[in-house]
Design a protein around this motif. Structure first.
Motif, PDB file in Angstrom:
ATOM      1  N   ILE A   1      47.945  49.186  38.059  1.00 14.23           N
ATOM      2  CA  ILE A   1      46.899  48.189  37.084  1.00 14.23           C
ATOM      3  C   ILE A   1      46.905  46.579  37.811  1.00 14.23           C
ATOM      4  O   ILE A   1      45.725  46.201  37.700  1.00 14.23           O
ATOM      5  N   ILE A   2      47.853  46.040  37.847  1.00 13.88           N
ATOM      6  CA  ILE A   2      47.870  44.668  38.202  1.00 13.88           C
ATOM      7  C   ILE A   2      47.190  44.525  39.569  1.00 13.88           C
ATOM      8  O   ILE A   2      46.210  43.678  39.651  1.00 13.88           O
ATOM      9  N   ILE A   3      47.514  45.161  40.629  1.00 12.43           N
ATOM     10  CA  ILE A   3      46.664  45.148  41.749  1.00 12.43           C
ATOM     11  C   ILE A   3      45.379  45.534  41.958  1.00 12.43           C
ATOM     12  O   ILE A   3      44.580  44.677  42.351  1.00 12.43           O
ATOM     13  N   GLY A   4      45.105  46.460  41.070  1.00  8.92           N
ATOM     14  CA  GLY A   4      43.675  46.898  40.987  1.00  8.92           C
ATOM     15  C   GLY A   4      42.921  45.923  40.173  1.00  8.92           C
ATOM     16  O   GLY A   4      41.669  45.523  40.500  1.00  8.92           O
ATOM     17  N   ALA A   5      43.571  45.383  39.351  1.00  6.86           N
ATOM     18  CA  ALA A   5      42.718  44.420  38.146  1.00  6.86           C
ATOM     19  C   ALA A   5      42.243  43.041  38.803  1.00  6.86           C
ATOM     20  O   ALA A   5      41.299  42.409  38.590  1.00  6.86           O
ATOM     21  N   LEU A   6      43.354  42.850  39.671  1.00  8.28           N
ATOM     22  CA  LEU A   6      42.961  41.505  40.438  1.00  8.28           C
ATOM     23  C   LEU A   6      42.549  41.672  41.834  1.00  8.28           C
ATOM     24  O   LEU A   6      42.233  40.674  42.634  1.00  8.28           O
ATOM     25  N   HIS A   7      42.022  42.685  42.069  1.00  8.45           N
ATOM     26  CA  HIS A   7      41.190  42.882  43.176  1.00  8.45           C
ATOM     27  C   HIS A   7      41.967  42.776  44.630  1.00  8.45           C
ATOM     28  O   HIS A   7      41.353  42.325  45.546  1.00  8.45           O
ATOM     29  N   ILE A   8      43.296  42.834  44.532  1.00  3.87           N
ATOM     30  CA  ILE A   8      43.967  42.586  45.655  1.00  3.87           C
ATOM     31  C   ILE A   8      43.812  43.822  46.616  1.00  3.87           C
ATOM     32  O   ILE A   8      43.604  43.616  47.919  1.00  3.87           O
ATOM     33  N   ILE A   9      43.923  44.929  45.990  1.00  5.48           N
ATOM     34  CA  ILE A   9      43.351  46.124  46.745  1.00  5.48           C
ATOM     35  C   ILE A   9      42.423  46.946  45.893  1.00  5.48           C
ATOM     36  O   ILE A   9      42.732  46.928  44.587  1.00  5.48           O
ATOM     37  N   SER A  10      41.404  47.770  46.454  1.00  2.00           N
ATOM     38  CA  SER A  10      40.581  48.407  45.607  1.00  2.00           C
ATOM     39  C   SER A  10      41.352  49.658  44.794  1.00  2.00           C
ATOM     40  O   SER A  10      42.468  50.016  45.357  1.00  2.00           O
ATOM     41  N   TRP A  11      40.736  49.796  43.666  1.00  2.00           N
ATOM     42  CA  TRP A  11      41.296  50.975  42.648  1.00  2.00           C
ATOM     43  C   TRP A  11      41.459  52.182  43.485  1.00  2.00           C
ATOM     44  O   TRP A  11      42.517  53.150  43.357  1.00  2.00           O
TER      45      TRP A  11
END
Length: 268
Positions: free
Chosen positions: A219-229
């Motif tokens: 959730i964190i990585i996806g929401a911050l757009h660090i890596i695509s969902w």
């Protein structure tokens, strides 16, 4: 009674200003007198025999005093600690209120300064939870589950304090992710606690927590757009693979330990 007093003073000489020793000697004299009256009431009339009998029952008087003194000192230390925490808490809360009002009146930024008093109270709650954790850790392992619950709560309260501070003072986007990260940290802390205290079910907690933490990371990585969902979701199946590796490793270790024990018995 004179013989009892003489015996007590002989074994435990007076020490000036030692109230603990005085209380113990008075308590012991009262017990010996009561015991003597009880024995005399059951038919033992010879005073010398009676006194010798009662004194013989207190042959380990010095050891009894050492145990009593230790317990008394621990009780006094606990009382001082409780009083210190109560007084310290009152001073801390009053100081927090004074700082909150002072800063608010000077800056007139009431819409932001409210976080001072709220976070101060939350920090105080964390401190109280830490006291409970330390106390429960010192007790039998059956109470460790309650220490873990308090630890989990302390991490969540700390997360709320950070979240409120960020919300009050900044316009940081995605600040809600702080709560997600805090929950992940709470589960990790609980797993570490279970491992450090050598809980019997530590491995099962980790098998449960790893996918949960992986979901939070997703959730964190996806929401911050660090890596695509579309890529970040792989953290979840990877966490299940890690669970499988842990299970296989644990089974292999258990099998190895059983083999070593079996070989050791055969050698004997």
């Amino acid at each position: 009674m004179e013989q009892y007093i003489s015996y007590i003073n002989q074994v435990l000489p007076d020490k000036h200003g030692d109230s603990t020793l005085y209380k113990f000697k008075k308590k012991t004299l009262d017990e010996m007198t009561e015991r003597a009256n009880d024995v005399a009431a059951h038919g033992l009339s010879n005073r010398k025999v009676l006194d010798d009998l009662i004194i013989s029952e207190y042959a380990d008087l010095a050891e009894q005093y050492q145990a009593y003194s230790k317990k008394e000192h621990e009780s006094q230390h606990l009382r001082r600690k409780v009083i210190g925490n109560i007084v310290g808490s009152l001073i801390y809360i009053i100081a927090a209120v004074v700082v909150f009002l002072g800063v608010s009146m000077v800056t007139h930024a009431w819409a932001k300064t409210w976080v001072i008093i709220v976070d101060c109270i939350l920090v105080w709650v964390i401190y109280l939870l830490s006291l409970g954790i330390n106390k429960l850790i010192s007790m039998k392992k059956i109470f460790h589950i309650f220490a873990r619950l308090l630890l989990f709560g302390a991490v969540v309260v700390a997360t709320v304090a950070v979240f409120l501070l960020v919300v009050a003072l900044t316009d940081l986007p995605h600040s809600w992710l702080i709560m997600i990260a805090g929950l992940a940290a709470a589960f990790l802390c609980d797993g570490i606690f279970a491992t450090v205290t050598k809980s019997r079910f530590a491995i099962f907690y980790w098998l449960l927590y790893i996918p949960v933490v992986a979901t939070f990371v997703f959730i964190i990585i996806g929401a911050l757009h660090i890596i695509s969902w579309g890529v970040a979701w792989l953290f979840i199946p990877l966490s299940l693979v890690l669970d499988l590796i842990i299970i296989v490793a644990a089974v292999a270790k258990n099998s190895k330990d059983k083999t070593e024990v079996y070989d050791s018995w055969n050698e004997n």
